[in-house]
Design a protein around this motif. Structure first.
Motif, mmCIF file in Angstrom:
data_model
loop_
_atom_site.group_PDB
_atom_site.id
_atom_site.type_symbol
_atom_site.label_atom_id
_atom_site.label_comp_id
_atom_site.label_asym_id
_atom_site.label_seq_id
_atom_site.Cartn_x
_atom_site.Cartn_y
_atom_site.Cartn_z
ATOM 1 N N ILE A 12 -8.251 -6.702 -0.353
ATOM 2 C CA ILE A 12 -8.067 -6.264 -1.741
ATOM 3 C C ILE A 12 -8.358 -7.414 -2.690
ATOM 4 O O ILE A 12 -9.031 -7.239 -3.706
ATOM 5 C CB ILE A 12 -6.644 -5.716 -1.952
ATOM 6 C CG1 ILE A 12 -6.458 -4.419 -1.161
ATOM 7 C CG2 ILE A 12 -6.350 -5.486 -3.438
ATOM 8 C CD1 ILE A 12 -5.029 -3.928 -1.081
ATOM 9 N N LYS A 56 -12.144 -7.987 -2.885
ATOM 10 C CA LYS A 56 -12.827 -6.897 -3.578
ATOM 11 C C LYS A 56 -12.618 -6.963 -5.083
ATOM 12 O O LYS A 56 -13.484 -6.582 -5.863
ATOM 13 C CB LYS A 56 -12.325 -5.558 -3.039
ATOM 14 C CG LYS A 56 -13.049 -4.368 -3.604
ATOM 15 C CD LYS A 56 -12.582 -3.083 -2.957
ATOM 16 C CE LYS A 56 -13.320 -1.892 -3.547
ATOM 17 N NZ LYS A 56 -12.872 -0.634 -2.949
ATOM 18 N N HIS A 57 -11.459 -7.479 -5.506
ATOM 19 C CA HIS A 57 -11.107 -7.516 -6.935
ATOM 20 C C HIS A 57 -10.792 -8.957 -7.333
ATOM 21 O O HIS A 57 -9.681 -9.277 -7.747
ATOM 22 C CB HIS A 57 -9.920 -6.598 -7.211
ATOM 23 C CG HIS A 57 -10.164 -5.192 -6.788
ATOM 24 N ND1 HIS A 57 -11.031 -4.354 -7.456
ATOM 25 C CD2 HIS A 57 -9.688 -4.475 -5.743
ATOM 26 C CE1 HIS A 57 -11.063 -3.187 -6.848
ATOM 27 N NE2 HIS A 57 -10.260 -3.230 -5.809
ATOM 28 N N ASN A 85 0.197 4.064 -2.483
ATOM 29 C CA ASN A 85 -1.007 3.557 -3.170
ATOM 30 C C ASN A 85 -0.666 2.725 -4.406
ATOM 31 O O ASN A 85 -1.428 2.681 -5.362
ATOM 32 C CB ASN A 85 -1.942 4.699 -3.559
ATOM 33 C CG ASN A 85 -2.625 5.311 -2.376
ATOM 34 O OD1 ASN A 85 -3.078 4.596 -1.480
ATOM 35 N ND2 ASN A 85 -2.698 6.622 -2.349
ATOM 36 N N LYS A 86 0.495 2.087 -4.406
ATOM 37 C CA LYS A 86 0.953 1.357 -5.592
ATOM 38 C C LYS A 86 -0.027 0.276 -6.011
ATOM 39 O O LYS A 86 -0.396 0.186 -7.171
ATOM 40 C CB LYS A 86 2.342 0.754 -5.333
ATOM 41 C CG LYS A 86 2.913 0.025 -6.516
ATOM 42 C CD LYS A 86 3.043 0.930 -7.725
ATOM 43 C CE LYS A 86 3.563 0.169 -8.909
ATOM 44 N NZ LYS A 86 3.203 0.769 -10.170
ATOM 45 N N ILE A 87 -0.464 -0.554 -5.079
ATOM 46 C CA ILE A 87 -1.366 -1.647 -5.457
ATOM 47 C C ILE A 87 -2.712 -1.089 -5.928
ATOM 48 O O ILE A 87 -3.303 -1.596 -6.875
ATOM 49 C CB ILE A 87 -1.513 -2.679 -4.318
ATOM 50 C CG1 ILE A 87 -1.976 -4.023 -4.887
ATOM 51 C CG2 ILE A 87 -2.434 -2.193 -3.220
ATOM 52 C CD1 ILE A 87 -1.776 -5.182 -3.942
ATOM 53 N N LYS A 88 -3.176 -0.019 -5.308
ATOM 54 C CA LYS A 88 -4.438 0.612 -5.707
ATOM 55 C C LYS A 88 -4.333 1.147 -7.132
ATOM 56 O O LYS A 88 -5.241 0.963 -7.942
ATOM 57 C CB LYS A 88 -4.792 1.736 -4.739
ATOM 58 C CG LYS A 88 -6.063 2.458 -5.086
ATOM 59 C CD LYS A 88 -6.340 3.599 -4.122
ATOM 60 C CE LYS A 88 -7.585 4.353 -4.542
ATOM 61 N NZ LYS A 88 -7.804 5.542 -3.759
ATOM 62 N N LYS A 89 -3.230 1.808 -7.460
ATOM 63 C CA LYS A 89 -3.040 2.363 -8.802
ATOM 64 C C LYS A 89 -2.973 1.253 -9.851
ATOM 65 O O LYS A 89 -3.539 1.389 -10.942
ATOM 66 C CB LYS A 89 -1.781 3.217 -8.847
ATOM 67 C CG LYS A 89 -1.900 4.502 -8.053
ATOM 68 C CD LYS A 89 -0.576 5.250 -8.007
ATOM 69 C CE LYS A 89 -0.669 6.469 -7.121
ATOM 70 N NZ LYS A 89 0.637 7.146 -6.979
ATOM 71 N N ASP A 90 -2.289 0.149 -9.519
ATOM 72 C CA ASP A 90 -2.215 -0.965 -10.468
ATOM 73 C C ASP A 90 -3.584 -1.613 -10.659
ATOM 74 O O ASP A 90 -3.961 -1.976 -11.774
ATOM 75 C CB ASP A 90 -1.183 -1.997 -10.018
ATOM 76 C CG ASP A 90 0.243 -1.563 -10.308
ATOM 77 O OD1 ASP A 90 0.439 -0.523 -10.972
ATOM 78 O OD2 ASP A 90 1.165 -2.267 -9.876
ATOM 79 N N VAL A 91 -4.350 -1.756 -9.575
ATOM 80 C CA VAL A 91 -5.711 -2.303 -9.684
ATOM 81 C C VAL A 91 -6.550 -1.411 -10.594
ATOM 82 O O VAL A 91 -7.241 -1.907 -11.501
ATOM 83 C CB VAL A 91 -6.364 -2.447 -8.286
ATOM 84 C CG1 VAL A 91 -7.867 -2.636 -8.404
ATOM 85 C CG2 VAL A 91 -5.745 -3.605 -7.517
ATOM 86 N N GLU A 92 -6.502 -0.116 -10.379
ATOM 87 C CA GLU A 92 -7.284 0.809 -11.205
ATOM 88 C C GLU A 92 -6.906 0.707 -12.675
ATOM 89 O O GLU A 92 -7.770 0.726 -13.549
ATOM 90 C CB GLU A 92 -7.107 2.240 -10.698
ATOM 91 C CG GLU A 92 -7.789 2.484 -9.370
ATOM 92 C CD GLU A 92 -7.456 3.835 -8.745
ATOM 93 O OE1 GLU A 92 -6.582 4.571 -9.284
ATOM 94 O OE2 GLU A 92 -8.065 4.143 -7.708
ATOM 95 N N ILE A 96 0.814 -1.209 0.000
ATOM 96 C CA ILE A 96 0.000 0.000 0.000
ATOM 97 C C ILE A 96 0.853 1.266 0.000
ATOM 98 O O ILE A 96 0.320 2.368 -0.043
ATOM 99 C CB ILE A 96 -0.994 0.010 1.185
ATOM 100 C CG1 ILE A 96 -0.275 -0.104 2.519
ATOM 101 C CG2 ILE A 96 -2.023 -1.087 1.015
ATOM 102 C CD1 ILE A 96 -1.176 0.084 3.719
#
Length: 84
Positions: free
Chosen positions: A67, A70-71, A32-39, A29
């Motif tokens: 995570i 959720k995805h 926000n690396k994992i969030k950006k890759d998910v997006e 996290i």
């Protein structure tokens, strides 16, 4: 394979049915690396298989599991024992 500063996914099959983003960080996290890759992966509507490969020294398993749940259409692969 997309190495460097080019935009797009880090790894993509020639027919674009498989896409992967890859990173290493202190924690998944961080920044926000994992969030950006998910997006980025969620924006790809053509790929049949989506992956995030990552290496991290520390991981909160509860956050990572949330995570993943959720995805569920993205496969998260945590790399262990990476030697340099």
């Amino acid at each position: 394979i997309n190495i460097g500063t080019q935009s797009g996914h880090d790894v993509m099959s020639t027919d674009e049915s498989i896409v992967c983003d890859c990173f290493s960080s202190t924690t998944p996290i961080n920044n926000n690396k994992i969030k950006k890759d998910v997006e980025r992966l969620l924006k790809n509507n053509t790929a049949e298989k989506k992956y995030i490969f990552f290496y991290t020294a520390e991981v909160n398993l509860t956050i990572l599991e949330n995570i993943r749940k959720k995805h569920s259409d993205i496969n998260f692969i945590q790399l262990d024992n990476v030697e340099i």
